[in-house]
Design a protein around this motif. Sequence first.
Motif, short mmCIF file in Angstrom:
data_model
loop_
_atom_site.label_atom_id
_atom_site.label_comp_id
_atom_site.label_asym_id
_atom_site.label_seq_id
_atom_site.Cartn_x
_atom_site.Cartn_y
_atom_site.Cartn_z
N ASP A 1 9.16 15.66 -4.48
CA ASP A 1 9.15 14.80 -3.30
C ASP A 1 8.02 15.14 -2.32
O ASP A 1 7.89 14.47 -1.30
N LEU A 2 7.28 16.15 -2.60
CA LEU A 2 6.15 16.54 -1.75
C LEU A 2 4.89 16.50 -2.59
O LEU A 2 4.91 16.90 -3.74
N PRO A 3 3.79 16.02 -2.08
CA PRO A 3 3.58 15.53 -0.73
C PRO A 3 4.35 14.24 -0.49
O PRO A 3 4.76 13.55 -1.42
N GLN A 4 4.51 13.93 0.78
CA GLN A 4 5.25 12.75 1.21
C GLN A 4 4.50 11.48 0.83
O GLN A 4 3.28 11.46 0.73
N THR B 1 0.85 -1.18 0.00
CA THR B 1 0.00 0.00 0.00
C THR B 1 0.89 1.24 0.00
O THR B 1 1.87 1.31 0.74
N MET B 2 0.55 2.20 -0.84
CA MET B 2 1.25 3.48 -0.85
C MET B 2 0.28 4.52 -0.32
O MET B 2 -0.85 4.62 -0.79
N VAL B 3 0.72 5.26 0.68
CA VAL B 3 -0.09 6.32 1.27
C VAL B 3 0.60 7.64 0.97
O VAL B 3 1.80 7.80 1.23
N MET B 4 -0.15 8.58 0.41
CA MET B 4 0.40 9.89 0.10
C MET B 4 -0.34 10.91 0.96
O MET B 4 -1.56 10.87 1.07
N PHE B 5 0.43 11.79 1.58
CA PHE B 5 -0.20 12.79 2.44
C PHE B 5 0.66 14.04 2.47
O PHE B 5 1.86 13.99 2.22
N GLY B 6 0.02 15.14 2.78
CA GLY B 6 0.76 16.38 2.87
C GLY B 6 -0.03 17.41 3.64
O GLY B 6 -1.21 17.24 3.94
N ASN B 7 0.66 18.47 3.96
CA ASN B 7 0.07 19.60 4.66
C ASN B 7 0.63 20.85 3.99
O ASN B 7 1.83 21.12 4.09
N PRO B 8 -0.21 21.62 3.31
CA PRO B 8 0.27 22.80 2.61
C PRO B 8 1.02 23.78 3.51
O PRO B 8 1.94 24.46 3.05
N ASP C 1 13.53 9.98 3.73
CA ASP C 1 13.79 10.94 4.79
C ASP C 1 13.89 12.35 4.17
O ASP C 1 14.64 12.56 3.22
N PRO C 2 13.11 13.30 4.69
CA PRO C 2 13.14 14.65 4.14
C PRO C 2 14.53 15.30 4.17
O PRO C 2 14.79 16.21 3.40
N SER C 3 15.44 14.82 5.01
CA SER C 3 16.77 15.42 5.03
C SER C 3 17.49 15.20 3.71
O SER C 3 18.39 15.96 3.36
N ARG D 1 10.17 20.55 10.16
CA ARG D 1 8.73 20.43 10.41
C ARG D 1 8.13 19.29 9.61
O ARG D 1 7.29 18.54 10.11
N VAL D 2 8.54 19.16 8.35
CA VAL D 2 8.06 18.06 7.52
C VAL D 2 8.50 16.73 8.14
O VAL D 2 7.71 15.79 8.25
N ARG D 3 9.76 16.65 8.55
CA ARG D 3 10.27 15.43 9.17
C ARG D 3 9.51 15.09 10.45
O ARG D 3 9.18 13.93 10.70
N GLY D 4 9.20 16.09 11.26
CA GLY D 4 8.46 15.87 12.49
C GLY D 4 7.07 15.31 12.23
O GLY D 4 6.62 14.38 12.91
#
Length: 83
Positions: A27-30, A4-11, A48-50, A67-70
């Motif tokens: 690379d965004l959304p994650q 399963t691939m889950v894609m999510f993001g927060n603008p 990893d967002p780094s 923040r994205v990593r958190g």
Amino acid sequence: RPTTMVMFGNPKLGSPVMQMAQSAGLDLPQRVVIWQGEDGSVSLTYRDPSAFSEEHGLPEGAEELGRVRGALDNLTNAAVAAE
């Protein structure tokens, strides 16, 4: 095997990163992939967002990427704990 691939993001988190480097939109959304291995084990994998820093010319240790990593850590830790 099940995958399963889950894609999510927060603008509010991703937009500042993309404003710093438009190519970060690749690379965004994650995305997180949850998959079953041949031995029946279940794995959760994500980028990893780094890694974005070097690839997209973002300042290393940018607060926005932190923040994205958190957010990613919170979501994946909750998913693993729910197992």
